[in-house]
Design a protein around this motif. Structure first.
Motif, short mmCIF file in Angstrom:
data_model
loop_
_atom_site.label_atom_id
_atom_site.label_comp_id
_atom_site.label_asym_id
_atom_site.label_seq_id
_atom_site.Cartn_x
_atom_site.Cartn_y
_atom_site.Cartn_z
N SER A 144 -32.91 26.33 20.12
CA SER A 144 -34.15 26.80 20.00
C SER A 144 -34.79 26.19 18.82
N ASP A 145 -36.09 26.32 18.62
CA ASP A 145 -36.64 26.06 17.25
C ASP A 145 -38.06 26.85 17.77
N ASP A 146 -39.23 27.52 16.63
CA ASP A 146 -40.34 28.42 16.15
C ASP A 146 -40.94 28.21 17.55
N SER A 147 -41.28 27.35 19.24
CA SER A 147 -41.67 27.64 20.13
C SER A 147 -41.28 27.63 21.54
N ASP A 204 -40.32 38.40 22.84
CA ASP A 204 -40.19 36.95 22.25
C ASP A 204 -41.19 36.69 22.74
N ALA A 205 -42.44 35.51 22.06
CA ALA A 205 -42.85 34.76 22.72
C ALA A 205 -42.26 32.99 22.74
N ARG A 206 -41.26 33.40 22.77
CA ARG A 206 -41.17 31.83 22.84
C ARG A 206 -40.74 31.25 24.61
N THR A 207 -41.17 30.20 24.27
CA THR A 207 -41.07 29.57 26.21
C THR A 207 -39.31 29.17 26.80
N VAL A 208 -39.25 29.12 27.63
CA VAL A 208 -37.67 28.74 28.10
C VAL A 208 -37.61 27.80 28.84
N VAL A 209 -37.71 26.33 28.47
CA VAL A 209 -37.80 25.00 28.99
C VAL A 209 -36.41 25.04 28.94
#
Length: 246
Positions: A144-147, A204-209
């Motif tokens: 993971s990273d910030d986004s 958590d607003a991060r997106t899963v790719v």
């Protein structure tokens, strides 16, 4: 019944000790913090003195190429100490599909642990569980990273630690299986979808790719981490567990 719980201060071990004690058994936690060193054998004879059963929940400090040496040495020491103490049943916690993922050092190490137990002098039981609900946050952190969080679509069937504890206690207080008990959660998820559910629950607003090459589970082929038809399915669903954990 007296049971020595190796790794008895950890996530699973502490709950196993508590549940055994509540059931009227004498449960002795054994860990580095209690003076027991599996790699040197220090404290093992004292910890196993008078024990009917040993439950081995100790884990390697790393998941890399050093893990086979940990399990080889710790099992050799534990089986020898158990034989000296007259232990009648040795139990370990392992992983569903552990012998189907030779690409992973840690899975090879756990498969070695199972084989050493089978070849040992004491009647045994192996409890194989699927991935823990409690480890999902760690899995997300690996890639993971910030986004974004990058995860493969590997199918898993995760289970709550408390449900694993119930099965470990049941097996340890019964007759040796001389084989394997498989346990899993009630639902199968692609890992990337499970990541999305987890992030949503944490707001958590991060997106899963979806990334077929991301993280440890990227090397897993097919459904080897899914429990087979002989597995016992635990009752706790992931979404319900997340609601209670929040």
């Amino acid at each position: 019944m007296k049971l020595t719980v190796i790794g008895g201060t950890g996530l699973i071990g502490s709950q196993v000790v508590q549940k055994l004690t509540e059931a009227g058994h004498e449960a002795v936690p054994a860990a580095l913090s209690t003076g027991v060193d599996l790699l040197t054998g220090k404290g093992l004879d004292q910890a196993l003195e008078g024990a009917d059963v040993v439950i081995n929940l100790a884990n390697s400090p790393t998941f890399d190429e050093a893990s086979p040496d940990f399990f080889r040495t710790s099992m050799d020491n534990l089986l020898a100490a158990g034989e000296r103490a007259g232990v009648r049943h040795q139990v370990i916690l392992s992983i569903v599909g552990v012998d189907q993922v030779p690409q992973l050092d840690y899975y090879r190490a756990k498969a070695l642990q199972e084989e050493l137990l089978r070849q040992g002098p004491t009647p045994y039981s192996i409890v194989r569980a699927t991935q823990f609900f409690e480890f999902m946050d760690a899995v997300l952190s690996w890639t993971s990273d910030d986004s974004t969080v990058r995860l493969p679509a590997t199918r898993i069937q995760p289970i709550a630690a408390a449900d694993i504890v119930d099965t470990v206690v049941e097996v340890a207080t019964g007759a040796p299986l001389q084989g394997i008990r498989n346990i899993a959660g009630p639902d199968v998820f692609p890992l990337d979808e499970l990541g999305r559910l987890t992030l949503a629950a944490h707001q958590d607003a991060r997106t899963v790719v979806t990334d077929a090459e991301a993280g440890m589970f990227a090397v897993v082929v097919g459904d080897v981490l899914i429990a087979g038809p002989d597995a016992r399915l635990a009752p706790t669903r992931y979404e319900d567990w997340m609601q209670k954990a929040r």
